[in-house]
Design a protein around this motif. Structure first.
Motif, PDB file in Angstrom:
ATOM      1  N   GLU A  33       3.109   5.427   9.952  1.00  0.00           N
ATOM      2  CA  GLU A  33       2.030   5.128   8.894  1.00  0.00           C
ATOM      3  C   GLU A  33       2.361   3.509   8.486  1.00  0.00           C
ATOM      4  O   GLU A  33       1.150   2.711   8.442  1.00  0.00           O
ATOM      5  N   ALA A  34       3.373   3.102   7.998  1.00  0.00           N
ATOM      6  CA  ALA A  34       3.830   1.903   7.627  1.00  0.00           C
ATOM      7  C   ALA A  34       3.287   0.922   8.943  1.00  0.00           C
ATOM      8  O   ALA A  34       2.918  -0.128   8.762  1.00  0.00           O
ATOM      9  N   ALA A  35       3.940   1.043   9.987  1.00  0.00           N
ATOM     10  CA  ALA A  35       3.571   0.280  11.255  1.00  0.00           C
ATOM     11  C   ALA A  35       2.155   0.133  11.536  1.00  0.00           C
ATOM     12  O   ALA A  35       1.749  -0.982  11.917  1.00  0.00           O
ATOM     13  N   GLU A  36       1.348   1.096  11.405  1.00  0.00           N
ATOM     14  CA  GLU A  36       0.005   1.127  11.851  1.00  0.00           C
ATOM     15  C   GLU A  36      -0.658   0.382  10.612  1.00  0.00           C
ATOM     16  O   GLU A  36      -1.749  -0.434  10.779  1.00  0.00           O
ATOM     17  N   ASN A  37      -0.220   0.478   9.349  1.00  0.00           N
ATOM     18  CA  ASN A  37      -0.723  -0.178   8.280  1.00  0.00           C
ATOM     19  C   ASN A  37      -0.679  -1.967   8.647  1.00  0.00           C
ATOM     20  O   ASN A  37      -1.739  -2.577   8.208  1.00  0.00           O
ATOM     21  N   LYS A  71       0.870  -1.155  -0.159  1.00  0.00           N
ATOM     22  CA  LYS A  71      -0.035   0.028  -0.064  1.00  0.00           C
ATOM     23  C   LYS A  71       0.850   1.277  -0.018  1.00  0.00           C
ATOM     24  O   LYS A  71       1.784   1.275   0.910  1.00  0.00           O
ATOM     25  N   PRO A  72       0.689   2.236  -1.017  1.00  0.00           N
ATOM     26  CA  PRO A  72       1.642   3.309  -1.014  1.00  0.00           C
ATOM     27  C   PRO A  72       1.086   4.364   0.204  1.00  0.00           C
ATOM     28  O   PRO A  72       0.369   4.426   0.675  1.00  0.00           O
ATOM     29  N   LEU A  73       2.488   4.679   0.762  1.00  0.00           N
ATOM     30  CA  LEU A  73       2.537   5.635   2.022  1.00  0.00           C
ATOM     31  C   LEU A  73       2.576   7.051   1.733  1.00  0.00           C
ATOM     32  O   LEU A  73       2.845   7.344   0.656  1.00  0.00           O
ATOM     33  N   THR A  74       1.816   7.843   2.410  1.00  0.00           N
ATOM     34  CA  THR A  74       1.192   9.197   2.147  1.00  0.00           C
ATOM     35  C   THR A  74       2.159  10.151   2.616  1.00  0.00           C
ATOM     36  O   THR A  74       2.056  11.360   2.351  1.00  0.00           O
ATOM     37  N   ALA A  75       2.671   9.753   3.917  1.00  0.00           N
ATOM     38  CA  ALA A  75       3.419  10.803   4.629  1.00  0.00           C
ATOM     39  C   ALA A  75       4.510  11.346   3.890  1.00  0.00           C
ATOM     40  O   ALA A  75       5.247  10.737   2.911  1.00  0.00           O
ATOM     41  N   THR A  76       5.091  12.394   4.372  1.00  0.00           N
ATOM     42  CA  THR A  76       6.143  13.197   3.702  1.00  0.00           C
ATOM     43  C   THR A  76       7.388  12.985   4.373  1.00  0.00           C
ATOM     44  O   THR A  76       8.565  13.731   3.905  1.00  0.00           O
TER      45      THR A  76
END
Length: 272
Positions: free
Chosen positions: A109-113, A96-101
């Motif tokens: 974000e990656a850990a939560e996903n 899933k593409p990550l959106t944070a910058t």
């Protein structure tokens, strides 16, 4: 990404079915593993089955039950298309593409996903720490000796760094060892001891890595820090359980009191 074993967990070589001419034990075990993992989150589904590599009547029925759950044609046959549905959680967690910058937000974000996709280990052939999630974090390794908490942490850091075209191995060596990462942090001056953290919590930042210390150069468990507040860190960690074990069964979100625990922190700041 450097840790890309997960891609092998997303495919089967050929269609698998009861008494199929192209059946193979490895693919059948993958199918049985995902059926059983699905049952952990959906205990009503009737998809739990032995992970023995034999595509017999029990596996066929478990497949039909899964197909019924997902609104698929109930034929008990697993094509690649059906397998895609079986292992969709793993694909979403890694692809899933990550959106944070920025790196810290990307790590969280990656850990939560991953957490949302319910990574969980299985017992296969009497061996804990087994199954497709563990192999994905541990570069194909699984079984009782393979504690996978650091494998999980490095998969998350790798995924976040790769989103910024950075190499996580510039921060730490690729390893499954908490001791290796802890020692690296000491040598680089980016590991803060628990005694300092108790006096100054501002040294802890979301996205950093915690390491539970047993002795000065021996660390037993690790995870990602997602927030810091009033002496408590919130974490996402692998190979744990509700008791906070270093050899649990799942990825879980936890709270830990760093004022009472020997928790050192490895900073990801050099990669930021």
């Amino acid at each position: 990404m450097k840790k890309n074993w997960y891609q092998k967990e997303l495919v089967i070589k050929d269609t698998q079915r009861r008494n199929g001419d192209h059946n193979n034990r490895k693919d059948t075990r993958k199918i049985q593993s995902w059926l059983t993992l699905y049952s952990i989150q959906n205990p009503h589904s009737g998809t739990a089955t032995d992970v023995d590599g034999d595509f017999g009547p029990a596996t066929e029925k478990a497949v039909k039950n899964f197909q019924k759950e997902k609104g698929l044609f109930e034929n008990g046959i697993v094509t690649q298309e059906t397998f895609d549905v079986l292992c969709a959680n793993l694909k979403d967690a890694f692809d899933k593409p990550l959106t944070a910058t920025n790196l810290r937000d990307l790590v969280i974000e990656a850990a939560e996903n991953h957490l949302r996709n319910h990574p969980y280990e299985l017992i296969i052939d009497g061996q804990s720490n087994s199954g497709p999630w563990v192999r994905s974090y541990m570069d194909g390794n699984d079984g009782s000796p393979w504690y996978w908490c650091m494998g999980f942490v490095q998969a998350i850091i790798d995924q976040a760094a790769s989103a910024l075209d950075k190499n996580f191995r510039n921060l730490m060596p690729q390893t499954y060892s908490c001791d290796t990462v802890g020692t690296t942090g000491l040598n680089k001056g980016i590991l803060t001891r628990y005694t300092a953290l108790r006096n100054d919590s501002s040294l802890i930042k979301p996205g950093d890595i915690f390491l539970i210390q047993r002795s000065s150069f021996d660390w037993t468990h690790t995870g990602i820090i997602t927030s810091v507040n009033n002496g408590v860190i919130e974490t996402i960690e692998g190979n744990t359980n509700i008791a906070g074990s270093r050899n649990g069964v799942a990825v879980l979100k936890r709270t830990r009191n760093f004022l009472k625990s020997k928790i050192d922190v490895f900073s990801i700041e050099p990669l930021v």
